[in-house]
Design a protein around this motif. Structure first.
Motif, PDB file in Angstrom:
ATOM      1  N   ARG B  67       0.860  -1.182   0.000  1.00 14.17           N
ATOM      2  CA  ARG B  67       0.000   0.000   0.000  1.00 14.17           C
ATOM      3  C   ARG B  67       0.892   1.226   0.000  1.00 14.17           C
ATOM      4  O   ARG B  67       1.772   1.349   0.845  1.00 14.17           O
ATOM      5  N   LEU B  69       1.963   4.750   0.850  1.00 19.23           N
ATOM      6  CA  LEU B  69       1.604   5.710   1.892  1.00 19.23           C
ATOM      7  C   LEU B  69       1.387   7.086   1.297  1.00 19.23           C
ATOM      8  O   LEU B  69       0.473   7.806   1.643  1.00 19.23           O
ATOM      9  N   ASP B  70       2.272   7.452   0.393  1.00 19.11           N
ATOM     10  CA  ASP B  70       2.168   8.734  -0.297  1.00 19.11           C
ATOM     11  C   ASP B  70       2.226   8.407  -1.784  1.00 19.11           C
ATOM     12  O   ASP B  70       3.263   7.983  -2.288  1.00 19.11           O
ATOM     13  N   ALA B  71       1.102   8.575  -2.456  1.00 17.94           N
ATOM     14  CA  ALA B  71       1.001   8.139  -3.855  1.00 17.94           C
ATOM     15  C   ALA B  71       1.995   8.861  -4.760  1.00 17.94           C
ATOM     16  O   ALA B  71       2.322   8.383  -5.834  1.00 17.94           O
ATOM     17  N   VAL B 125       2.254   6.772  -8.174  1.00 22.16           N
ATOM     18  CA  VAL B 125       1.305   5.701  -8.467  1.00 22.16           C
ATOM     19  C   VAL B 125      -0.101   6.290  -8.465  1.00 22.16           C
ATOM     20  O   VAL B 125      -0.550   6.873  -7.485  1.00 22.16           O
ATOM     21  N   ASN B 126      -0.765   6.126  -9.589  1.00 22.36           N
ATOM     22  CA  ASN B 126      -2.013   6.834  -9.825  1.00 22.36           C
ATOM     23  C   ASN B 126      -3.241   6.139  -9.261  1.00 22.36           C
ATOM     24  O   ASN B 126      -4.253   6.757  -9.025  1.00 22.36           O
ATOM     25  N   ALA B 127      -3.170   4.828  -9.097  1.00 24.57           N
ATOM     26  CA  ALA B 127      -4.366   4.060  -8.765  1.00 24.57           C
ATOM     27  C   ALA B 127      -3.926   2.700  -8.259  1.00 24.57           C
ATOM     28  O   ALA B 127      -2.744   2.417  -8.183  1.00 24.57           O
ATOM     29  N   ALA B 151      -2.621   2.282  -4.131  1.00 26.06           N
ATOM     30  CA  ALA B 151      -2.308   3.668  -3.788  1.00 26.06           C
ATOM     31  C   ALA B 151      -3.388   4.138  -2.832  1.00 26.06           C
ATOM     32  O   ALA B 151      -4.561   3.965  -3.091  1.00 26.06           O
ATOM     33  N   SER B 152      -2.996   4.672  -1.711  1.00 25.08           N
ATOM     34  CA  SER B 152      -3.992   5.224  -0.793  1.00 25.08           C
ATOM     35  C   SER B 152      -3.495   6.569  -0.343  1.00 25.08           C
ATOM     36  O   SER B 152      -3.209   6.799   0.793  1.00 25.08           O
ATOM     37  N   GLY B 153      -3.387   7.429  -1.280  1.00 20.47           N
ATOM     38  CA  GLY B 153      -2.772   8.733  -1.033  1.00 20.47           C
ATOM     39  C   GLY B 153      -3.569   9.618  -0.110  1.00 20.47           C
ATOM     40  O   GLY B 153      -3.073  10.583   0.411  1.00 20.47           O
ATOM     41  N   GLY B 154      -4.844   9.279   0.088  1.00 20.49           N
ATOM     42  CA  GLY B 154      -5.667  10.138   0.922  1.00 20.49           C
ATOM     43  C   GLY B 154      -5.619  11.541   0.380  1.00 20.49           C
ATOM     44  O   GLY B 154      -5.834  11.752  -0.810  1.00 20.49           O
ATOM     45  N   CYS B 155      -5.317  12.477   1.243  1.00 17.25           N
ATOM     46  CA  CYS B 155      -5.284  13.845   0.763  1.00 17.25           C
ATOM     47  C   CYS B 155      -3.870  14.302   0.447  1.00 17.25           C
ATOM     48  O   CYS B 155      -3.592  15.492   0.400  1.00 17.25           O
ATOM     49  N   SER B 156      -2.958  13.366   0.265  1.00 14.95           N
ATOM     50  CA  SER B 156      -1.620  13.804  -0.099  1.00 14.95           C
ATOM     51  C   SER B 156      -1.593  14.041  -1.600  1.00 14.95           C
ATOM     52  O   SER B 156      -1.388  13.140  -2.384  1.00 14.95           O
ATOM     53  N   ALA B 157      -1.860  15.251  -1.968  1.00  6.94           N
ATOM     54  CA  ALA B 157      -1.915  15.609  -3.380  1.00  6.94           C
ATOM     55  C   ALA B 157      -0.530  15.496  -3.993  1.00  6.94           C
ATOM     56  O   ALA B 157       0.473  15.716  -3.323  1.00  6.94           O
ATOM     57  N   PRO B 158      -0.477  15.112  -5.254  1.00  7.24           N
ATOM     58  CA  PRO B 158       0.814  14.913  -5.911  1.00  7.24           C
ATOM     59  C   PRO B 158       1.433  16.232  -6.342  1.00  7.24           C
ATOM     60  O   PRO B 158       1.714  16.434  -7.501  1.00  7.24           O
TER      61      PRO B 158
END
Ligand SMILES: [Zn+2]
Lengths: 336, 279
Positions: B67, B69-71, B125-127, B151-158
Motif C-alpha cells: 500500500r 503511503l504517499d502516492a 502511483v495513480n491508482a 495507492a492510498s494517497g488520501g489527501c496527499s496531493a501529488p
C-alpha cells in the motif's frame, strides 16, 4: 511554479495523479451520534433534511462572539460527511468573519445558517486557513455575498494545483459531495493583515511553509484567542504537507504571550500549551529519527520500517498518517 | 522455548494463508482482468506482440509496498538475482505502472562492469495498479517481475509541499556513497536531482492557463570513462528523481552526472569518489 498560457496541444502531457480512494469505512451512525452528543449546550442544532446530517453539527460559543464547530476526529468519509476539521466564525459589532467553511458546499451552507441564527450582522470576511479540503471547500456557499475572501499568498497557486485532485477525491468518497467546488481568495496575505469587524480587530498572519506552504492564522485581540488552524493538532496526529523544519520553527513562536485561548485545526480548544508541547515532541522526534536514518544511509523503505511504530503515544489516526509523515520528512531532510 | 517457536510457526502459516487468499481474491477480481488488458497494450507498444517475456524468477525481483503511503512518492526496488558478467548480464530494466497516465516510468540501461544490476527509485502511483520490472538480458531475452500496489494517497496531493523551495532548488544534485567503497568491489551509490518532474496541469478551465510539463528526460552516470547507468524517463518518476545503483570502482576517479530535462536544459556535475584505504 511559472504559469503561462498554453494551448490544448499540451493536454496529453497534463494528466493528474489521483489515487483511487480505498472504500471509505462506514462509521456506524450510532457511534457517530455518541461523539456528537459530547458537544456542549450553547448548540445551534439544525434539523437535517438530507444525508448531510453531519454538515449540521452544532456551533458552540467558546469565547465571547467566537463560534466553533468541532470536526469529528476521523478520516474523511461518506458517513461523517467530511466534517472533520474545526470551522467557525467571529462576530464583531458590525460584521462577521468566517474562518474556514468545511469540506463541502453543504457544510458551508450550514455555517452560513449558523451565522444567521446568531446575528443579523452580515458576513464581511471569508478566511481560508489553508488549502486542505476539510478546511476551505465550503467557501462556495458564500459566493453570492459581497465578502472579502482572504487567504495566504500561496493559497491561489495551491488551490489551482491541488483543487481538481481534491474534488475527485471528494466525489469518490460520496456522490453527495460532487456539487462542491473550490474558490480561490481574492485578497492574499504575504506577511500580516489587520481587519476590523467593528470594535473587533483581527490580525491575520501568513506563515512560512509549515503544515502546508499556505498556512494562515487569525488572532482576535478582544479575547486573546488564536485561531491556529492546522498549525496545531489536538489529539489527532499532525499531518506534514509543507516543511517539517519550518513547522518546528513556527511552533517556537506560535503562542505569543498575549495568546490566552487557541482553536486548533482539529481537536479541543484550550490554552494551547499542552497541545503545542505534544505536537512539538512528535515533530521533533520525527525529525531526529528520519535525520539519523538518512545519515546512516538507510533508504526510504528501511527508514519507514524502522520508524513504523515509533513515536506513537496516544495519537488518534496514527496508523493512517504516521507513515506518510515519515515519507514527507524523508524527502525534505535528505536535501539538508 | 519450543512452545513459543511453535506459536510463531502457526503465525507464519496464518500469514501465508492470508497472502494466498489475498492473491486468489486479486486473481478473481475484475480489476485484474482490466489490468491485464492495459498491460497487453503497453507490452505491445514496448516490445511488439511476438517477443516472449519469461517469468522473472531467478533473474529479477521487484519490491514495492503493498500500500503506497504517499502516492506521489512510492519507493520501489529491483534486485538482480543473477551476476553481471561480460558474457551474460542485464542490459536494461524497464519499469511500468499499468494504470498511470504515462505507464512507462522509464528504462535504466546497465553495464556489465558494475557487478550488480540492482536499481531503486521512487515513482508516482495513480491508482490500484500492477507495477512491473522487465529485465532485458544481453542475449536479448526478457524477464518480468510484478507487484500489485494499492495507492492510498488520501489527501496527499501529488504536488510540491514547499513550492518556492522546490523551484529555488531546481537542478541541484547530490551524490551519496552508501557504506564504504572498495577498489574492485561492487559498491552502492545514490544520485538525486532536485527537479519538480512535473506532469503539467491545467489550472483554470476558463482561462486555459497551464502549468507546463517539465520533467527529467535522461540521467547519465559515469565513473571516469566507465558508464554506470543511463536512464530515459517520463513523468511517472517522483519529484526530485532519485536512483540507487551499483558501481565497481577500479581506482579513485570522478563520478559524473549529466541530466537533461524536457525543456532541453542540461545539468552536469562531478564528484571525486572516496575509496576505503583498507582496500
Ligand atoms: Zn490541513
Amino acid at each position: 511554479m511559472e504559469m503561462r498560457e498554453k494551448g490544448r496541444g499540451d493536454l496529453k502531457e497534463a494528466p493528474s495523479f489521483h489515487p483511487i480512494a480505498s472504500s471509505p469505512v462506514q462509521i456506524p451512525r450510532r457511534a457517530f451520534l455518541c461523539t456528537a452528543a459530547v458537544f456542549a449546550a450553547t448548540a445551534f442544532t439544525k434539523t437535517a433534511g438530507s444525508i448531510a446530517a453531519e454538515a449540521h453539527l452544532p456551533f458552540i460559543e467558546i469565547a465571547d462572539g467566537v463560534f466553533v464547530r468541532y470536526g469529528v476526529q476521523e478520516e474523511m468519509s461518506a458517513a461523517n460527511c467530511g466534517a472533520i476539521a474545526n470551522i467557525g466564525f467571529i462576530v464583531g459589532d458590525e460584521s462577521v468573519a468566517v474562518i474556514d467553511t468545511g469540506t463541502t458546499l453543504q457544510q458551508g451552507a450550514a455555517l452560513r445558517e449558523a451565522v444567521a441564527s446568531v446575528t443579523s450582522r452580515p458576513v464581511s470576511h471569508l478566511i481560508a486557513t489553508h488549502v486542505h479540503p476539510d478546511h476551505c471547500f465550503g467557501h462556495a456557499a458564500f459566493s453570492d455575498l459581497p465578502v472579502h475572501s482572504i487567504g495566504h499568498r500561496n493559497l491561489p497557486r495551491a488551490l489551482a494545483e491541488r483543487g481538481p485532485f481534491y474534488l475527485k477525491r471528494l466525489a469518490e468518497i460520496s456522490p453527495d459531495f460532487s456539487d462542491t467546488a473550490y474558490v480561490a481568495p481574492e485578497e492574499t496575505v504575504s506577511d500580516t493583515m489587520r481587519i476590523d469587524l467593528g470594535n473587533r480587530p483581527l490580525l491575520l498572519k501568513a506563515w512560512p511553509p509549515a503544515h502546508t506552504d499556505n498556512d494562515l492564522t487569525v488572532f482576535d485581540e478582544r479575547t486573546g484567542l488564536l485561531w491556529a488552524a492546522d498549525l496545531l493538532f489536538a489529539g489527532r496526529l499532525p499531518t506534514l504537507d509543507g516543511s517539517l523544519t519550518g513547522w518546528l520553527a513556527a511552533l517556537d513562536v506560535l503562542l505569543s504571550p498575549d495568546v490566552r485561548q487557541v482553536v486548533p485545526g482539529h481537536g479541543q480548544v484550550s490554552d494551547g500549551v499542552e497541545t503545542l508541547q505534544e505536537e512539538l515532541a512528535y515533530l521533533t522526534r520525527l525529525r531526529d529519527g528520519v535525520r539519523a536514518a538518512i545519515d546512516e544511509g538507510l533508504d526510504m523503505s528501511a527508514t519507514l520500517a524502522r520508524l513504523e511504530d515509533d513515536n506513537q503515544l496516544d495519537w488518534l489516526l496514527y496508523d493512517t498518517n504516521h507513515g506518510r509523515n515519515v515519507v514527507a520528512a524523508y524527502t525534505e531532510l535528505e536535501w539538508e | 522455548m519450543p512452545q513459543q517457536r511453535k506459536a510463531e510457526t502457526y503465525c507464519l502459516h496464518g500469514i501465508t494463508i492470508a497472502i494466498l487468499a489475498a492473491i486468489l481474491i486479486i486473481a478473481k477480481a475484475p480489476i485484474a482482468v482490466a489490468n491485464d488488458e492495459t498491460w497487453q497494450d503497453i507490452r505491445a507498444s514496448l516490445y511488439g506482440s511476438d517477443r516472449v517475456i519469461h517469468d522473472g524468477e531467478g533473474v529479477i525481483k521487484l519490491d514495492a509496498p503493498d500500500r503506497a503511503l504517499d502516492a506521489a512518492t512510492v519507493p520501489i526496488s529491483v534486485t538482480a538475482e543473477m551476476e553481471q558478467t561480460e558474457e551474460h548480464y542485464i542490459r536494461a530494466v524497464t519499469l511500468v505502472i499499468d494504470e498511470n497516465p504515462a505507464p512507462v516510468v522509464g528504462t535504466f540501461h546497465l553495464f556489465p562492469g558494475n557487478g550488480i544490476a540492482n536499481i531503486s527509485t521512487r515513482v508516482r502511483v495513480n491508482a490500484y495498479t500492477n507495477i512491473r520490472a522487465i529485465a532485458e538480458t544481453s542475449d536479448g531475452e526478457l524477464y518480468m517481475a510484478q507487484k500489485f500496489v494499492k495507492a492510498s494517497g488520501g489527501c496527499s496531493a501529488p504536488a510540491s509541499k514547499d513550492h518556492d523551495l522546490a523551484m529555488a532548488r531546481l537542478g541541484k544534485m547530490r551524490l551519496k556513497q552508501i557504506g564504504a567503497w572498495r577498489k574492485g568491489e561492487p559498491a552502492e551509490g545514490q544520485f538525486m536531482i532536485s527537479h519538480p518532474n512535473y506532469s503539467g496541469m491545467q489550472i483554470d478551465q476558463v482561462t486555459q492557463l497551464w502549468i507546463p510539463a517539465r520533467y527529467v528526460r535522461s540521467i547519465e552516470l559515469t565513473l571516469g570513462d566507465k558508464p554506470i547507468l543511463r536512464f530515459e524517463g517520463d513523468i511517472s518518476m517522483s519529484e526530485n528523481p532519485m536512483v540507487r545503483f551499483f558501481v565497481r570502482p577500479d581506482a579513485e576517479a570522478e563520478l559524473h552526472a549529466k541530466v537533461v530535462d524536457s525543456d532541453e536544459k542540461t545539468f552536469e556535475q562531478s564528484w571525486p569518489i572516496e575509496l576505503d584505504p583498507a582496500s
